[in-house]
Design an enzyme around this catalytic site. Structure first.
Site, mmCIF file in Angstrom:
data_model
loop_
_atom_site.group_PDB
_atom_site.id
_atom_site.type_symbol
_atom_site.label_atom_id
_atom_site.label_comp_id
_atom_site.label_asym_id
_atom_site.label_seq_id
_atom_site.Cartn_x
_atom_site.Cartn_y
_atom_site.Cartn_z
ATOM 1 N N HIS A 238 0.806 -1.231 0.000
ATOM 2 C CA HIS A 238 0.000 0.000 0.000
ATOM 3 C C HIS A 238 0.831 1.270 0.000
ATOM 4 C CE1 HIS A 238 -0.135 -2.169 3.846
ATOM 5 N NE2 HIS A 238 0.270 -1.047 4.362
ATOM 6 N N HIS B 213 -4.893 5.848 7.132
ATOM 7 C CA HIS B 213 -4.422 4.654 6.419
ATOM 8 C C HIS B 213 -3.135 4.966 5.661
ATOM 9 C CE1 HIS B 213 -4.286 1.234 3.700
ATOM 10 N NE2 HIS B 213 -5.135 0.632 4.519
ATOM 11 N N GLU C 95 -1.899 3.880 2.942
ATOM 12 C CA GLU C 95 -2.067 4.118 1.501
ATOM 13 C C GLU C 95 -2.471 5.572 1.254
ATOM 14 O OE1 GLU C 95 -4.883 1.608 -0.716
ATOM 15 O OE2 GLU C 95 -5.169 3.275 -2.106
#
Lengths: 279, 279
Positions: A73, A123, A125
């Site tokens: 990611h 997150h 990502e």
């Protein structure tokens, strides 16, 4: 009790690719190698990799030399630069779809758009995508968040690859009121979309739905969320150890799905364990 | 009976500008001058212009020489070219917001986008926008129409200036499933948006709503449509002659709004006539 498994459950293309790259790298050296953060969001897979001397490190500062694998990611641009400055042997296992989202964010920023990233603020990502934006970017989790945006001339949007299309649609819709020009790259990964569609399809036909995958996995969490909307009797587990027989009382049909970072062996174990439950 | 008139009812900037340009042109010559199609969608205004020897002609073929005024909602590119080829004295009264929509459609087409125009297929403004697209363009009236689109790589969207934001939002939302890249120019005219918002706001506070404007006026029709959703006791009229006293039986508060092509004198006449109705 009949058991049905969603065809697209488990490892996606980007995860498979990252795991293979890690094992291939381990074959090339007898030294320890490192991933920057867990290579995928599945604790069981990360533990298994340690048997091949592949260790997850939290920060680039914890890696002095040798080989570093960039997780599926992605990482932030500054971490990538630091890895290069340290002359580490970099193996970039960033999922090509995440890479595309990073590139589009960079392109929008370069072309003068105010960039919105649709996704979860914390997150990795999303943080990696945001890091490719030259100026300010804003992360929006839901359509309500759009209200706090000021009006701009040009607004560019990319999405975390594991977002649901419904959330992207709702946010884009509200953003139309915030700019005269809107450019959207629908960077939702097709595998995520197909898996979500097949899983909710199955959820509507069974009495109980089991979603298998890391509790830290965004796409698995979202999968559990969309399935629960269709079938309230939905449970999110990491391994067979969490299964509870009372979930299956009076249940005739069980559906099983799994996130993109869940290996087949864990899914197989869950299927076998459910078949052994006497109801 | 209390009577309330929406502040933004009546002539918008583009309409005022077109009418002024027509009268200015009439002052410059003693010959007849022509508009290509009605200069605005209000039959009463068009009749009034004839007193100043300004006549609406349906086709460019009907105009042999002299001055032609391009109407506020634009003409097709081929008509514009023909007017130039005929060496007519062209006064371009196309509303600058419509012009922007034409230019954006042209730009999207040049940049390789498949162009969608959100609007009414048969409306001259929409036809004029479409004519600026080099390749194929498609006109979509509602979100259901998106289903028939094939998937493309790049999809570009512009809107008829008098569309409602809700319709644009619904179509853009569905189009997100049809392309990896979406570029939207929100070409809805702000005056239309503000007038719609103020009119529906008033509609929710009165017992009867009167919408004044040409039956051939897209923005007036839409105004009547959005008001009727809020207040079923809504009537669309062109002039005071259409008013019926039974609409006002038991009514305590009347709201009045008017499309962008309705002159103040018609609105004033309607207000006066309603005030004279005894209920």
């Amino acid at each position: 009790m009949e058991v049905f498994v969603v065809k697209t459950a488990g490892f996606c293309f980007g995860v498979k690719r990252a795991i293979n790259m890690a094992y291939d790298a381990a074959k090339e050296t007898s030294n320890e190698i490192y991933t920057l953060g867990p290579i995928i969001h599945n604790p069981q897979v990360v533990s298994k990799l340690e048997e091949s001397k592949i260790y997850a490190k939290k920060n680039i500062d914890d890696i002095k030399n040798g080989t570093v694998i960039i997780r599926s990611h992605g990482v932030e641009l500054k971490e990538m630069k630091e890895a290069k400055n340290k002359n580490l042997n970099i193996i970039d296992a960033t999922c090509p779809f995440v890479k595309k989202a990073q590139e589009h964010a960079e392109e929008l920023s370069r072309d003068g758009y105010f960039v919105v990233v649709v996704g979860e603020k914390e997150h990795p990502e999303v943080k990696s995508i945001v890091s490719y934006v030259d100026k300010n970017a804003v992360v929006l989790e839901s359509a309500i968040d759009v209200k706090k945006l000021s009006r701009v001339k040009k607004l560019g949007i990319v999405a975390q690859t594991t977002q649901s299309i419904e959330n992207l649609q709702a946010i884009v819709s509200e953003c139309l009121k915030k700019a005269g020009e809107l450019k959207v790259f629908n960077t939702i990964c097709n595998a995520t979309f197909v898996r979500q569609t097949e899983s909710t399809g199955l959820a509507s036909k069974v009495d109980c739905m089991i979603v298998v995958g890391g509790k830290n996995s965004a796409n698995t969490n979202r999968l559990a969320e969309v399935c629960k909307k269709i079938q309230p009797n939905t449970y999110h587990i990491e391994t067979k150890a969490e299964l509870k027989s009372e979930w299956f009382e009076g249940v005739k049909k069980v559906g099983i799905t799994a996130g993109a970072s869940t290996p087949n062996w864990i899914i197989d174990e869950v299927v076998k364990a459910i078949k052994n439950i006497n109801c």
